[in-house]
Design a protein around this motif. Structure first.
Motif, PDB file in Angstrom:
ATOM      1  N   VAL A 120      14.988  -7.353  -5.353  1.00  0.00           N
ATOM      2  CA  VAL A 120      14.915  -6.835  -6.723  1.00  0.00           C
ATOM      3  C   VAL A 120      15.953  -5.733  -6.881  1.00  0.00           C
ATOM      4  CG1 VAL A 120      13.422  -5.975  -8.551  1.00  0.00           C
ATOM      5  CG2 VAL A 120      12.439  -7.287  -6.660  1.00  0.00           C
ATOM      6  N   GLY A 140      22.480  -4.584  -8.048  1.00  0.00           N
ATOM      7  CA  GLY A 140      23.624  -3.698  -8.250  1.00  0.00           C
ATOM      8  C   GLY A 140      24.448  -3.631  -6.971  1.00  0.00           C
ATOM      9  N   ALA A 141      25.185  -2.532  -6.805  1.00  0.00           N
ATOM     10  CA  ALA A 141      26.078  -2.403  -5.648  1.00  0.00           C
ATOM     11  C   ALA A 141      25.298  -2.516  -4.330  1.00  0.00           C
ATOM     12  CB  ALA A 141      26.786  -1.053  -5.732  1.00  0.00           C
ATOM     13  N   MET A 142      24.214  -1.761  -4.243  1.00  0.00           N
ATOM     14  CA  MET A 142      23.458  -1.745  -2.984  1.00  0.00           C
ATOM     15  C   MET A 142      22.655  -3.037  -2.803  1.00  0.00           C
ATOM     16  SD  MET A 142      23.624   0.483  -0.715  1.00  0.00           S
ATOM     17  CE  MET A 142      22.867   0.695   0.884  1.00  0.00           C
ATOM     18  N   ASP A 151      16.862  -8.974 -11.489  1.00  0.00           N
ATOM     19  CA  ASP A 151      17.488  -7.785 -12.076  1.00  0.00           C
ATOM     20  C   ASP A 151      17.157  -7.783 -13.565  1.00  0.00           C
ATOM     21  OD1 ASP A 151      20.062  -5.804 -11.006  1.00  0.00           O
ATOM     22  OD2 ASP A 151      19.553  -5.822 -13.144  1.00  0.00           O
ATOM     23  N   VAL A 152      16.865  -6.598 -14.104  1.00  0.00           N
ATOM     24  CA  VAL A 152      16.606  -6.526 -15.549  1.00  0.00           C
ATOM     25  C   VAL A 152      17.796  -7.080 -16.322  1.00  0.00           C
ATOM     26  CG1 VAL A 152      14.855  -4.748 -15.860  1.00  0.00           C
ATOM     27  CG2 VAL A 152      17.198  -4.068 -15.446  1.00  0.00           C
ATOM     28  N   VAL A 155      15.648  -2.670  -4.392  1.00  0.00           N
ATOM     29  CA  VAL A 155      16.952  -2.005  -4.440  1.00  0.00           C
ATOM     30  C   VAL A 155      17.293  -1.665  -5.884  1.00  0.00           C
ATOM     31  CG1 VAL A 155      19.182  -1.951  -3.264  1.00  0.00           C
ATOM     32  CG2 VAL A 155      17.585  -3.789  -2.750  1.00  0.00           C
ATOM     33  N   THR A 156      16.252  -1.358  -6.647  1.00  0.00           N
ATOM     34  CA  THR A 156      16.468  -0.956  -8.041  1.00  0.00           C
ATOM     35  C   THR A 156      16.837   0.526  -8.081  1.00  0.00           C
ATOM     36  OG1 THR A 156      14.128  -0.437  -8.247  1.00  0.00           O
ATOM     37  CG2 THR A 156      14.811  -2.642  -8.903  1.00  0.00           C
ATOM     38  N   ILE A 157      17.074   1.022  -9.285  1.00  0.00           N
ATOM     39  CA  ILE A 157      17.318   2.463  -9.454  1.00  0.00           C
ATOM     40  C   ILE A 157      16.026   3.223  -9.111  1.00  0.00           C
ATOM     41  CG2 ILE A 157      19.149   2.239 -11.173  1.00  0.00           C
ATOM     42  CD1 ILE A 157      16.981   2.632 -13.341  1.00  0.00           C
ATOM     43  N   ALA A 182      12.770   2.989 -11.142  1.00  0.00           N
ATOM     44  CA  ALA A 182      12.019   1.728 -11.187  1.00  0.00           C
ATOM     45  C   ALA A 182      11.258   1.465  -9.889  1.00  0.00           C
ATOM     46  CB  ALA A 182      12.983   0.572 -11.476  1.00  0.00           C
ATOM     47  N   HIS A 183      11.453   2.330  -8.881  1.00  0.00           N
ATOM     48  CA  HIS A 183      10.865   2.037  -7.571  1.00  0.00           C
ATOM     49  C   HIS A 183       9.342   1.927  -7.611  1.00  0.00           C
ATOM     50  CE1 HIS A 183      14.549   3.297  -4.898  1.00  0.00           C
ATOM     51  NE2 HIS A 183      14.801   2.305  -5.730  1.00  0.00           N
ATOM     52  N   GLU A 204      14.706   0.820  -0.917  1.00  0.00           N
ATOM     53  CA  GLU A 204      15.806   1.774  -0.735  1.00  0.00           C
ATOM     54  C   GLU A 204      15.262   3.191  -0.948  1.00  0.00           C
ATOM     55  OE1 GLU A 204      18.526   2.857   0.156  1.00  0.00           O
ATOM     56  OE2 GLU A 204      19.475   1.044   0.849  1.00  0.00           O
ATOM     57  N   LYS A 205      15.957   4.163  -0.417  1.00  0.00           N
ATOM     58  CA  LYS A 205      15.591   5.551  -0.637  1.00  0.00           C
ATOM     59  C   LYS A 205      15.996   5.944  -2.054  1.00  0.00           C
ATOM     60  CE  LYS A 205      19.742   7.244  -1.053  1.00  0.00           C
ATOM     61  NZ  LYS A 205      20.194   7.931  -2.256  1.00  0.00           N
TER      62      LYS A 205
HETATM   63  N1  LIG Z   1      21.164   4.053   1.701  1.00  0.00           N
HETATM   64  C1  LIG Z   1      22.287   4.336   1.097  1.00  0.00           C
HETATM   65  O1  LIG Z   1      23.252   4.786   1.693  1.00  0.00           O
HETATM   66  C2  LIG Z   1      22.380   4.079  -0.394  1.00  0.00           C
HETATM   67  C3  LIG Z   1      23.635   4.006  -1.012  1.00  0.00           C
HETATM   68  C4  LIG Z   1      23.678   3.712  -2.386  1.00  0.00           C
HETATM   69  C5  LIG Z   1      22.491   3.530  -3.099  1.00  0.00           C
HETATM   70  N2  LIG Z   1      21.296   3.638  -2.454  1.00  0.00           N
HETATM   71  C6  LIG Z   1      20.029   3.448  -3.196  1.00  0.00           C
HETATM   72  O2  LIG Z   1      19.918   2.078  -3.579  1.00  0.00           O
HETATM   73  C7  LIG Z   1      19.267   1.978  -4.846  1.00  0.00           C
HETATM   74  C8  LIG Z   1      20.163   1.195  -5.817  1.00  0.00           C
HETATM   75  O3  LIG Z   1      21.398   1.880  -5.942  1.00  0.00           O
HETATM   76  P1  LIG Z   1      22.708   1.157  -6.508  1.00  0.00           P
HETATM   77  O4  LIG Z   1      23.851   2.048  -6.149  1.00  0.00           O
HETATM   78  O5  LIG Z   1      22.729  -0.282  -6.094  1.00  0.00           O
HETATM   79  O6  LIG Z   1      22.422   1.251  -8.084  1.00  0.00           O
HETATM   80  P2  LIG Z   1      22.974   0.267  -9.205  1.00  0.00           P
HETATM   81  O7  LIG Z   1      22.765   0.995 -10.485  1.00  0.00           O
HETATM   82  O8  LIG Z   1      24.333  -0.245  -8.848  1.00  0.00           O
HETATM   83  O9  LIG Z   1      21.974  -0.997  -9.135  1.00  0.00           O
HETATM   84  C9  LIG Z   1      20.622  -0.943  -9.468  1.00  0.00           C
HETATM   85  C10 LIG Z   1      20.239  -2.257 -10.130  1.00  0.00           C
HETATM   86  O10 LIG Z   1      18.830  -2.253 -10.379  1.00  0.00           O
HETATM   87  C11 LIG Z   1      18.621  -2.898 -11.628  1.00  0.00           C
HETATM   88  N3  LIG Z   1      17.313  -2.517 -12.143  1.00  0.00           N
HETATM   89  C12 LIG Z   1      16.941  -1.347 -12.706  1.00  0.00           C
HETATM   90  N4  LIG Z   1      15.634  -1.363 -13.008  1.00  0.00           N
HETATM   91  C13 LIG Z   1      15.157  -2.570 -12.614  1.00  0.00           C
HETATM   92  C14 LIG Z   1      13.884  -3.188 -12.654  1.00  0.00           C
HETATM   93  N5  LIG Z   1      12.813  -2.563 -13.138  1.00  0.00           N
HETATM   94  N6  LIG Z   1      13.754  -4.442 -12.153  1.00  0.00           N
HETATM   95  C15 LIG Z   1      14.832  -5.095 -11.674  1.00  0.00           C
HETATM   96  N7  LIG Z   1      16.079  -4.558 -11.610  1.00  0.00           N
HETATM   97  C16 LIG Z   1      16.230  -3.309 -12.067  1.00  0.00           C
HETATM   98  C17 LIG Z   1      19.804  -2.460 -12.503  1.00  0.00           C
HETATM   99  O11 LIG Z   1      20.007  -3.313 -13.597  1.00  0.00           O
HETATM  100  C18 LIG Z   1      20.944  -2.486 -11.490  1.00  0.00           C
HETATM  101  O12 LIG Z   1      21.606  -3.738 -11.468  1.00  0.00           O
HETATM  102  C19 LIG Z   1      18.972   3.418  -5.292  1.00  0.00           C
HETATM  103  O13 LIG Z   1      17.644   3.732  -4.943  1.00  0.00           O
HETATM  104  C20 LIG Z   1      19.962   4.240  -4.485  1.00  0.00           C
HETATM  105  O14 LIG Z   1      19.497   5.565  -4.235  1.00  0.00           O
HETATM  106  C21 LIG Z   1      21.229   3.880  -1.124  1.00  0.00           C
END
Ligand SMILES: NC(=O)c1ccc[n+]([C@@H]2O[C@H](COP(=O)([O-])OP(=O)(O)OC[C@H]3O[C@@H](n4cnc5c(N)ncnc54)[C@H](O)[C@@H]3O)[C@@H](O)[C@H]2O)c1
Length: 339
Positions: free
Chosen positions: A7, A10-12, A33-34, A71-73, A76-77, A94-95
């Motif tokens: 779920v 995004g990037a992560m 993904d939403v 792996v949502t924002i 949304a966790h 994810e953290k």
């Molecule tokens: N461990 C690490 O080193 C590290 C590095 C980067 C990010 N992260 C963590 O990973 C998580 C995601 O970060 P990211 O950089 O990929 O963010 P991002 O914004 O690139 O991606 C998040 C995705 O979640 C989707 N989303 C949001 N709410 C949702 C929901 N309710 N249901 C489904 N999808 C939903 C968004 O549309 C988006 O595509 C965060 O918790 C961030 O802290 C960790």
């Protein structure tokens, strides 16, 4: 073969899809993904035919899952992990596990009442460098004074530039969690100052100095900045531990050096990493727990301490006083009960 719902595409989320694909015992049964197009393109780019959904509930009711990766924002966790736990599906998140300690305690309660595992991936715990540093400190009697300097200069250009506490809330949890791992205990209190250097390109405080006190008497000091051009440290920071039988340093990457009172400084050879590093190792630990192995170090009841360190540091910076972690937990518990 275990089925995994991912779920957040995004990037992560995409990095996690590739991490899962490296294992022959896991396959992705759905991507959510939403923004449905984000899930679809993540699947198509990989040449997969996994179904895509716009809600975690939709995926959980339509496809089989043995685990869910959240792996949502951060905002949304709580909702996504709760949906999985209620459906009886173990979660690797994810953290941060949630944005606040109160919400994390809610999830810990739900994990307990459903009997379903919830683990936060703190991938920076898993590297030959940090394990070797920790072992070398323990061999010298354990660190009584531990410090890290984290100095980086990212130009993210996104939501982090607008956050109130970008460094403490988005990044420092990694160093704080690493300190708990290195000292093998949970802190009692913190004093923290957060500030914005005059040249900072962040709206919020992108620099911080924090001192944590631990029950053994050990101190951990964190000196960090996200607006430090020049001579940056590694993304793991630059560490030093002072122990009864000497000192050990770690550059956050592959260099661990130790010296006792009567020795010359000597490089410590890195130990093996049988389960890989970073995300691969966090995933391996989680899958091993599903197979009856040990409780992962990021299990929600344990991991909430790293989040509480962040919350306490922010409170300390806001109030200009030392914050006791037990008080943070008491307030969060009251807040969680009231919800
Ligand atoms: N461990 C690490 O080193 C590290 C590095 C980067 C990010 N992260 C963590 O990973 C998580 C995601 O970060 P990211 O950089 O990929 O963010 P991002 O914004 O690139 O991606 C998040 C995705 O979640 C989707 N989303 C949001 N709410 C949702 C929901 N309710 N249901 C489904 N999808 C939903 C968004 O549309 C988006 O595509 C965060 O918790 C961030 O802290 C960790």
């Amino acid at each position: 073969m275990r089925s995994v719902i991912v779920v957040g595409a995004g990037a992560m989320g995409r990095t996690w899809l590739d991490t899962i694909a490296r294992r022959s015992d896991l396959h992705v049964s759905a991507v959510v993904d939403v923004v449905e197009g984000a899930a679809r393109s993540a699947v198509e780019e990989r040449g997969w035919d996994a179904p895509v959904f716009s809600t975690a509930d939709g995926a959980l009711s339509a496809v089989h899952a043995d685990m869910l990766l959240n792996v949502t924002i951060p905002e949304a966790h709580l909702a996504v992990s709760s949906a999985a736990l209620r459906a009886g599906v173990p979660v690797l998140s994810e953290k941060p596990v949630t944005p606040t300690v109160a919400e994390a305690l809610q999830l810990a309660d739900l994990s307990e009442s459903t009997g379903v595992l919830l683990v936060t991936s703190q991938s920076r715990r898993f590297s030959p460098g940090i394990s070797t540093f920790r072992d070398a400190l323990q061999a010298r009697g354990g660190a009584g004074q531990l410090d890290t300097r984290f100095f980086q200069n990212p130009r993210f250009g996104g939501f982090r530039d607008r956050m109130d506490h970008p460094l403490l809330v988005d990044m420092a949890i990694h160093s704080f969690d690493q300190a708990r791992f290195l000292l093998d205990e949970d802190p009692e209190s913190v004093y923290c100052e957060e500030f914005a250097p005059s040249w900072s390109w962040f709206d919020g405080g992108a620099a911080a100095e924090a001192i944590f006190r631990f029950p053994s008497g050990a101190r951990f000091s964190y000196s960090g900045s996200w607006c430090a051009d020049g001579l940056v440290t590694s993304w793991n920071g630059d560490w030093r531990g002072s122990a009864p039988d000497g000192t050990v340093t770690w550059d956050g990457e592959a260099e661990v050096v130790a010296q006792g009172r009567d020795d010359d400084p000597a490089a410590v050879p890195l130990g093996p990493a049988p389960d890989g590093e970073g995300l691969d190792a966090a995933l391996a630990e989680f899958v091993a727990a599903l197979d009856g192995g040990p409780v992962p170090s990021g299990e929600v009841h344990l991991n909430v301490w790293s989040l509480a360190m962040v919350e306490a540091a922010v409170q300390s910076a806001d109030r200009g006083e030392r914050i006791v972690l037990a008080d943070v937990f008491d307030a969060a518990r009251r807040d969680a009960s009231a919800r």
